[in-house]
Design an enzyme around this catalytic site. Sequence first.
Site, short mmCIF file in Angstrom:
data_model
loop_
_atom_site.label_atom_id
_atom_site.label_comp_id
_atom_site.label_asym_id
_atom_site.label_seq_id
_atom_site.Cartn_x
_atom_site.Cartn_y
_atom_site.Cartn_z
N SER A 162 0.98 -1.08 0.13
CA SER A 162 -0.08 0.00 -0.04
C SER A 162 0.82 1.34 0.10
O SER A 162 1.78 1.71 -1.08
CB SER A 162 -0.96 -0.03 1.33
OG SER A 162 -1.98 0.96 1.06
N ASP A 211 -10.07 -5.80 -3.22
CA ASP A 211 -9.64 -4.68 -2.39
C ASP A 211 -10.48 -3.47 -2.46
O ASP A 211 -10.68 -3.04 -3.33
CB ASP A 211 -8.13 -4.27 -2.91
CG ASP A 211 -7.55 -3.16 -2.07
OD1 ASP A 211 -8.03 -2.46 -1.41
OD2 ASP A 211 -6.05 -3.57 -2.03
N HIS A 255 -7.39 -5.95 0.85
CA HIS A 255 -6.11 -5.13 1.13
C HIS A 255 -5.44 -5.72 2.37
O HIS A 255 -4.36 -5.01 2.87
CB HIS A 255 -6.62 -3.72 1.37
CG HIS A 255 -5.51 -2.49 1.24
ND1 HIS A 255 -4.98 -2.46 -0.09
CD2 HIS A 255 -5.00 -1.81 2.07
CE1 HIS A 255 -3.86 -1.57 0.11
NE2 HIS A 255 -4.18 -1.26 1.54
#
Length: 278
Positions: free
Chosen positions: A147, A223, A256
């Site tokens: 991320s 995600d 995620h």
Amino acid sequence: MQLVQEQKCFGGRQIRYHHDSHTLNCSMQFSVFLPPQAEQGPVPAVYWLSGLTCTDENFSSKAGAQRVAAELGLALIIPDTSPRGEGVADDADGAYDLGLGAGFYVNATQAPWSSHYRMYDYVLSELPALVESELPLNGKRAISGHSMGGHGALVLALRNPERFVSVSAFAPISNPSDCPWGHKALGAYLGENRAAWAEYDASLLLKEKGCSLPMLVDQGEADNFLAEQLKPQALQAAAEESGAALELRLQPGYDHSYYFIASFIEEHLRFHAEHLSR
């Protein structure tokens, strides 16, 4: 480097250190996994950059990376995600996506952030110099992250290909100039000059400069942040335009979380080990 804690793990050592950072102007902690091969001589390292709200401990406790790192003889170097401590600026509202835990791996130029928030230089120069002088590392480096950390890994590798042999990322913020997280963080840390933002945007850097390094990116199709924040299609388009060797894999059903990272970290470590062994 001062030892904070140490545990034996898969024949190697999981260690946490404390040190005073000149770059960040504060005290920092970071984690290291040394594989059993480090007892016999220097080993290569994979630097892992974590995402928003994380510390240096999230990856070491949740990703399950040590088993494969021990097999492959890879050290794992895991910095924190921002400067911390008394006097270090934080978001006035305590938001998760700016300030503490959200350094974005940039060198801030705007007050009040500029006196501490220089995570780009910290990861690029100060931390490697420190660990390579104190630990059994051979100076060969790969870099990866998740991320915000995937963004950091890509930017550091794209701007400094001579420093790394390979780069990978999980669900990176691929085009921060064009997403809410990026607008907030880059605007605060760097000001409103979009040219400064471009220096920390992997898609723009890849489009402009290409990349000589092997690149692996995994992105979960389930995600929640995919469409609004991550924008892997911008990275793919930049790779195609520049002719870079990017392998972008869309993984059906994955989100995620660290469950996603744990599912594919072995493949990423084997990818890096192949290039670190050359």
